[in-house]
Design a protein around this motif. Sequence first.
Motif, mmCIF file in Angstrom:
data_model
loop_
_atom_site.group_PDB
_atom_site.id
_atom_site.type_symbol
_atom_site.label_atom_id
_atom_site.label_comp_id
_atom_site.label_asym_id
_atom_site.label_seq_id
_atom_site.Cartn_x
_atom_site.Cartn_y
_atom_site.Cartn_z
ATOM 1 N N MET A 188 11.488 -19.520 -9.121
ATOM 2 C CA MET A 188 11.480 -19.121 -7.681
ATOM 3 C C MET A 188 11.461 -20.047 -6.171
ATOM 4 N N LYS A 190 10.603 -20.975 -2.972
ATOM 5 C CA LYS A 190 11.069 -20.653 -1.383
ATOM 6 C C LYS A 190 11.546 -21.653 0.202
ATOM 7 N N TYR A 210 11.320 -12.927 -1.996
ATOM 8 C CA TYR A 210 10.297 -12.964 -1.427
ATOM 9 C C TYR A 210 8.566 -12.611 -1.266
ATOM 10 N N VAL A 213 5.064 -11.921 -3.194
ATOM 11 C CA VAL A 213 4.533 -13.137 -3.801
ATOM 12 C C VAL A 213 3.736 -14.014 -2.619
ATOM 13 N N PRO A 216 4.969 -18.325 -3.879
ATOM 14 C CA PRO A 216 6.315 -19.051 -4.367
ATOM 15 C C PRO A 216 6.718 -20.954 -4.704
ATOM 16 N N ARG A 256 3.901 -9.371 -7.578
ATOM 17 C CA ARG A 256 3.967 -8.606 -6.121
ATOM 18 C C ARG A 256 2.796 -7.761 -5.665
#
Length: 258
Positions: A188, A190, A210, A213, A216, A256
């Motif tokens: 992951m 971003k 996202y 999170v 990321p 998350r």
Amino acid sequence: MTAAGTPVAVVTGASSGIGAATARQLAAAGYHVVLTARRKDRVEALAAELTAAGHQATAYALDITDRPAVDAFAAALADRLPSVDVLVNNAGGALGADPVATGDPADWRQMFEVNVIGTLHTTQALLPALTASGDGTVVIVSSTAGHATYEGGAGYVAAKHGAHVLAETLRLEIVGTPVRVVEIAPGMVKTDEFATARFRGDAEKAANVYAGVAEPLTAEDIADTITWAVTRPSHVNIDLLVVRPRAQASNTKVHREL
């Protein structure tokens, strides 16, 4: 012109995100970076930025899915630069998140063209120069999607599996030559554009990827990983390096904080 002894690194998809961050870090590591992407204005601006900072950089507008254009690019490099030492196959991308039953074949085709065939084009075109350098490195930026499936991602997963197999097979086929094959598989990450492009500009859907999170990965994290792999001693090959944020245990298991 490249200063004598300065290694040359070609970075595809260098107009933004991981590609642009990788170009910056390789330039800082002493490479003459050749920036390629379809968006000419973006790579020219980045080349100007790097040059102003005292680095060596060249911009070249290129669509890696256009084989004649890729061949012309390789010929131009042969005319202008003494060698090609590193190729970072970063250009790629995802389109949509539809299930197999309703996925658009055009999206699948486009993802395969960029992530697999485009990588094939650039690798084939520059492999002779990389070999002639006596110490070449091919980097293929795949994805954790190339190593595990997830619902709603079959088209992208299939394309990145193709990129993974390309890297793995190439390494087998050219063993004994002075060229390393490195695969970097990010989880992951971003960036400004990846998820937005995937959802065709839908900012809400992109943000949901996202959501919750805390940290990321960033483009700079992956660029740092690529630069580290490329700058290992010549006899050291980083076959495959999977990079995820701490919050991501797998493609389908993400912590998350909602």
